[in-house]
Motif scaffolding. Structure first.
Motif, PDB file in Angstrom:
ATOM      1  N   THR A   5       0.844  -1.190   0.000  1.00 24.46           N
ATOM      2  CA  THR A   5       0.000   0.000   0.000  1.00 24.46           C
ATOM      3  C   THR A   5       0.881   1.242   0.000  1.00 24.46           C
ATOM      4  O   THR A   5       2.097   1.175   0.234  1.00 24.46           O
ATOM      5  CB  THR A   5      -0.907   0.023   1.225  1.00 24.46           C
ATOM      6  OG1 THR A   5      -0.088   0.139   2.412  1.00 24.46           O
ATOM      7  CG2 THR A   5      -1.739  -1.256   1.318  1.00 24.46           C
ATOM      8  N   ALA A   6       0.252   2.398  -0.238  1.00 25.54           N
ATOM      9  CA  ALA A   6       1.008   3.651  -0.221  1.00 25.54           C
ATOM     10  C   ALA A   6       1.657   3.870   1.137  1.00 25.54           C
ATOM     11  O   ALA A   6       2.816   4.293   1.231  1.00 25.54           O
ATOM     12  CB  ALA A   6       0.091   4.819  -0.571  1.00 25.54           C
ATOM     13  N   ALA A 101       9.917  12.707  -1.820  1.00 24.65           N
ATOM     14  CA  ALA A 101      11.239  13.326  -1.897  1.00 24.65           C
ATOM     15  C   ALA A 101      11.487  13.928  -3.274  1.00 24.65           C
ATOM     16  O   ALA A 101      12.493  13.625  -3.912  1.00 24.65           O
ATOM     17  CB  ALA A 101      12.324  12.303  -1.554  1.00 24.65           C
ATOM     18  N   CYS A 102      10.585  14.776  -3.730  1.00 22.07           N
ATOM     19  CA  CYS A 102      10.794  15.458  -5.008  1.00 22.07           C
ATOM     20  C   CYS A 102      12.004  16.384  -4.879  1.00 22.07           C
ATOM     21  O   CYS A 102      12.066  17.197  -3.960  1.00 22.07           O
ATOM     22  CB  CYS A 102       9.556  16.247  -5.395  1.00 22.07           C
ATOM     23  SG  CYS A 102       8.067  15.218  -5.537  1.00 22.07           S
ATOM     24  N   SER A 187      -8.692  23.113  -1.712  1.00 18.87           N
ATOM     25  CA  SER A 187      -7.894  22.715  -2.864  1.00 18.87           C
ATOM     26  C   SER A 187      -6.537  22.236  -2.381  1.00 18.87           C
ATOM     27  O   SER A 187      -5.967  22.802  -1.442  1.00 18.87           O
ATOM     28  CB  SER A 187      -7.721  23.901  -3.822  1.00 18.87           C
ATOM     29  OG  SER A 187      -6.893  23.568  -4.911  1.00 18.87           O
ATOM     30  N   PHE A 188      -6.027  21.185  -2.997  1.00 15.96           N
ATOM     31  CA  PHE A 188      -4.649  20.780  -2.716  1.00 15.96           C
ATOM     32  C   PHE A 188      -4.067  20.059  -3.914  1.00 15.96           C
ATOM     33  O   PHE A 188      -4.769  19.382  -4.669  1.00 15.96           O
ATOM     34  CB  PHE A 188      -4.538  19.905  -1.456  1.00 15.96           C
ATOM     35  CG  PHE A 188      -5.254  18.574  -1.516  1.00 15.96           C
ATOM     36  CD1 PHE A 188      -4.641  17.449  -2.060  1.00 15.96           C
ATOM     37  CD2 PHE A 188      -6.544  18.442  -1.002  1.00 15.96           C
ATOM     38  CE1 PHE A 188      -5.292  16.223  -2.098  1.00 15.96           C
ATOM     39  CE2 PHE A 188      -7.198  17.215  -1.034  1.00 15.96           C
ATOM     40  CZ  PHE A 188      -6.574  16.104  -1.584  1.00 15.96           C
ATOM     41  N   ALA A 189      -2.759  20.233  -4.099  1.00 22.06           N
ATOM     42  CA  ALA A 189      -2.021  19.533  -5.146  1.00 22.06           C
ATOM     43  C   ALA A 189      -1.419  18.266  -4.563  1.00 22.06           C
ATOM     44  O   ALA A 189      -1.063  18.217  -3.373  1.00 22.06           O
ATOM     45  CB  ALA A 189      -0.926  20.421  -5.716  1.00 22.06           C
ATOM     46  N   THR A 190      -1.299  17.232  -5.397  1.00 22.98           N
ATOM     47  CA  THR A 190      -0.762  15.970  -4.907  1.00 22.98           C
ATOM     48  C   THR A 190      -0.014  15.235  -6.000  1.00 22.98           C
ATOM     49  O   THR A 190      -0.327  15.361  -7.184  1.00 22.98           O
ATOM     50  CB  THR A 190      -1.878  15.076  -4.339  1.00 22.98           C
ATOM     51  OG1 THR A 190      -1.295  13.883  -3.800  1.00 22.98           O
ATOM     52  CG2 THR A 190      -2.891  14.692  -5.408  1.00 22.98           C
ATOM     53  N   LYS A 191       0.964  14.450  -5.569  1.00 28.62           N
ATOM     54  CA  LYS A 191       1.694  13.553  -6.458  1.00 28.62           C
ATOM     55  C   LYS A 191       1.530  12.104  -6.019  1.00 28.62           C
ATOM     56  O   LYS A 191       2.229  11.217  -6.508  1.00 28.62           O
ATOM     57  CB  LYS A 191       3.180  13.915  -6.486  1.00 28.62           C
ATOM     58  CG  LYS A 191       3.460  15.337  -6.948  1.00 28.62           C
ATOM     59  CD  LYS A 191       4.951  15.605  -6.970  1.00 28.62           C
ATOM     60  CE  LYS A 191       5.225  17.057  -7.341  1.00 28.62           C
ATOM     61  NZ  LYS A 191       4.912  17.974  -6.227  1.00 28.62           N
ATOM     62  N   ASP A 222      10.720  13.127  -9.379  1.00 24.42           N
ATOM     63  CA  ASP A 222       9.593  12.889  -8.457  1.00 24.42           C
ATOM     64  C   ASP A 222       9.818  11.590  -7.697  1.00 24.42           C
ATOM     65  O   ASP A 222       9.206  10.560  -7.983  1.00 24.42           O
ATOM     66  CB  ASP A 222       8.279  12.804  -9.237  1.00 24.42           C
ATOM     67  CG  ASP A 222       7.665  14.158  -9.508  1.00 24.42           C
ATOM     68  OD1 ASP A 222       8.303  15.164  -9.179  1.00 24.42           O
ATOM     69  OD2 ASP A 222       6.555  14.209 -10.056  1.00 24.42           O
ATOM     70  N   LEU A 223      10.675  11.610  -6.707  1.00 24.98           N
ATOM     71  CA  LEU A 223      11.048  10.392  -6.003  1.00 24.98           C
ATOM     72  C   LEU A 223      10.016  10.035  -4.932  1.00 24.98           C
ATOM     73  O   LEU A 223       9.479  10.904  -4.257  1.00 24.98           O
ATOM     74  CB  LEU A 223      12.427  10.567  -5.361  1.00 24.98           C
ATOM     75  CG  LEU A 223      13.541  11.023  -6.305  1.00 24.98           C
ATOM     76  CD1 LEU A 223      14.879  11.030  -5.583  1.00 24.98           C
ATOM     77  CD2 LEU A 223      13.614  10.165  -7.560  1.00 24.98           C
ATOM     78  N   ARG A 224       9.731   8.748  -4.807  1.00 22.72           N
ATOM     79  CA  ARG A 224       8.811   8.197  -3.818  1.00 22.72           C
ATOM     80  C   ARG A 224       7.360   8.648  -4.070  1.00 22.72           C
ATOM     81  O   ARG A 224       6.549   8.680  -3.145  1.00 22.72           O
ATOM     82  CB  ARG A 224       9.245   8.563  -2.385  1.00 22.72           C
ATOM     83  CG  ARG A 224      10.683   8.263  -2.062  1.00 22.72           C
ATOM     84  CD  ARG A 224      10.959   8.391  -0.576  1.00 22.72           C
ATOM     85  NE  ARG A 224      10.566   7.176   0.112  1.00 22.72           N
ATOM     86  CZ  ARG A 224       9.908   7.140   1.263  1.00 22.72           C
ATOM     87  NH1 ARG A 224       9.523   8.267   1.841  1.00 22.72           N
ATOM     88  NH2 ARG A 224       9.601   6.002   1.821  1.00 22.72           N
ATOM     89  N   THR A 225       7.032   8.993  -5.277  1.00 19.18           N
ATOM     90  CA  THR A 225       5.678   9.426  -5.623  1.00 19.18           C
ATOM     91  C   THR A 225       4.986   8.343  -6.449  1.00 19.18           C
ATOM     92  O   THR A 225       5.603   7.367  -6.858  1.00 19.18           O
ATOM     93  CB  THR A 225       5.717  10.725  -6.449  1.00 19.18           C
ATOM     94  OG1 THR A 225       6.365  10.449  -7.703  1.00 19.18           O
ATOM     95  CG2 THR A 225       6.476  11.820  -5.725  1.00 19.18           C
ATOM     96  N   SER A 226       3.685   8.530  -6.720  1.00 24.31           N
ATOM     97  CA  SER A 226       2.972   7.655  -7.645  1.00 24.31           C
ATOM     98  C   SER A 226       3.452   7.937  -9.064  1.00 24.31           C
ATOM     99  O   SER A 226       3.703   9.084  -9.434  1.00 24.31           O
ATOM    100  CB  SER A 226       1.458   7.891  -7.564  1.00 24.31           C
ATOM    101  OG  SER A 226       0.968   7.569  -6.284  1.00 24.31           O
ATOM    102  N   ARG A 227       3.519   6.887  -9.857  1.00 24.16           N
ATOM    103  CA  ARG A 227       3.947   7.052 -11.238  1.00 24.16           C
ATOM    104  C   ARG A 227       2.939   7.902 -12.010  1.00 24.16           C
ATOM    105  O   ARG A 227       1.755   7.944 -11.689  1.00 24.16           O
ATOM    106  CB  ARG A 227       4.118   5.688 -11.914  1.00 24.16           C
ATOM    107  CG  ARG A 227       5.178   4.789 -11.263  1.00 24.16           C
ATOM    108  CD  ARG A 227       6.576   5.343 -11.467  1.00 24.16           C
ATOM    109  NE  ARG A 227       6.949   5.406 -12.871  1.00 24.16           N
ATOM    110  CZ  ARG A 227       7.496   4.385 -13.543  1.00 24.16           C
ATOM    111  NH1 ARG A 227       7.718   3.218 -12.945  1.00 24.16           N
ATOM    112  NH2 ARG A 227       7.822   4.544 -14.816  1.00 24.16           N
TER     113      ARG A 227
END
Length: 358
Positions: A5-6, A101-102, A187-191, A222-227
């Motif tokens: 899981t995430a 860790a972007c 509103s929020f941005a997410t990776k 974009d490290l450790r993020t969703s593809r």
């Protein structure tokens, strides 16, 4: 074995720093119970933790710190700051830092080196403040680039709300709040694609902005993020779940093949999105701004990313409002590149309204 899981992929919390008497807050108790085996370390302030912030040696444990450490503290200054770009107001943070860790992220340079998630546990006070602030605004007098009808509050300026939701119910509480507020929208941005959010009931009161960039760039930065394909595929599901979903095309990193890669991304998005998702879509376009100090730090843990981010041949210095030495693409070139990208978007995704391009 089922895929991780995430939460399993991002977090293996072994140490929780917390301010004194933190368990007087129910939200702190929730987090502590979620990670019962973690070592607890009391500190005077969540903003001053010896050995964690401002420690040059921390660069060697950059990702490990983000995986293994949480911080619990109280948000003492509650202020909704006017913005006018992505949102009308920046809401008081319910967190700071991120498990991802972007390598271009501006948040670590505020505290120094790896910046794990800090959860602000006085969520009741934060939510109460936001409800009163929204009520004082009254009806929005006229449309603007943030929204034609609602006052928009950005919830995640200093972190990623999808990741925060792996740790506590702060984000869910705010999604519930804005589902009930008339004339206001979160509103929020997410990776990160956190599918737990699909089980919530946003009732149209929350805008999720999935951040996208070409996959070759994301693989490096974009490290450790969703593809990227996973983020694109999630848009339809979030729209069906009752969220408004926009896209953040950011950061735009200029290199020799950049425009062709963006064309491929726009085609990929167009192929996947449903007609319902396209009908409500809008986007933001944000070109990269980098930082000299962060560049030096990144050389200690992820130098391959800096080959793309640090381009003195394309960039010029810019002193930030806080006095930091930033770099951005040279103004004349950036304006031309911005026009090229918005023209390309209009050609490939004509239904996608650009709320702003910077």
């Amino acid at each position: 074995m089922p895929p991780a899981t995430a939460a399993e992929r991002l977090l293996e919390v072994r140490r929780i720093y917390h301010e004194p008497d933190i368990e007087r807050w129910p939200r702190a108790v929730q987090v502590l119970e979620r990670f019962p085996d973690a070592e607890r370390v009391e500190v005077a302030s969540h903003q001053d933790i010896p050995g964690l912030y401002g420690n040059p040696g921390g660069v060697e444990r950059w990702v490990r710190t983000k995986r293994e450490v949480l911080v619990l503290g109280e948000k003492r200054s509650l202020q909704a700051r006017p913005n006018g770009r992505s949102a009308d107001f920046i809401a008081p943070s319910t967190s700071n830092g991120c498990a991802m860790a972007c390598s271009y992220c501006y948040v670590p340079r505020r505290k120094g080196f790896a910046n794990p998630i800090t959860v602000f546990v006085n969520i009741e006070r934060i939510a109460g403040y936001l409800a009163r602030h929204a009520a004082r605004q009254g009806p929005k007098p006229e449309p603007n680039q943030c929204d034609p009808v609602d006052w928009v509050y950005d919830l995640g300026e200093n972190g990623d709300c999808s990741a925060d939701a792996l740790v506590s119910d702060n984000v869910r509480d705010l999604v519930d709040l804005f589902g009930d507020l008339r004339g206001a929208k979160a509103s929020f941005a997410t990776k990160l694609v956190n599918r737990d959010l699909l089980d919530w009931d946003p009732r149209g009161g929350t805008r999720v902005r999935f951040s996208l960039m070409p996959e070759p760039m994301a693989h490096r930065l974009d490290l450790r993020t969703s593809r990227i394909p996973e983020r694109i595929a999630a848009v339809n599901d979030f729209v069906e779940a009752g969220y408004e979903v926009h896209l953040n095309f950011s950061p735009v990193v200029v290199h020799e093949q950049w425009l062709g890669q963006w064309a491929e991304l726009f085609d990929q998005v167009d192929d996947v999105l449903s007609e319902r998702a396209k009908a409500q879509l809008a986007c933001e376009i944000i070109f990269l701004t980098h930082n000299e100090q962060l560049h030096e730090v990144n050389l200690g843990w992820h130098p391959r990313g800096e080959e793309l981010l640090w381009r003195p041949d394309l960039q010029e210095p810019k002193t930030s409002h806080s006095g930091q030495a930033n770099v951005r693409y040279r103004a004349g070139w950036k304006a031309r590149w911005r026009d090229q990208l918005t023209d390309l978007l209009a050609e490939r995704m004509p239904y996608c309204r650009v709320r702003y391009a910077f």
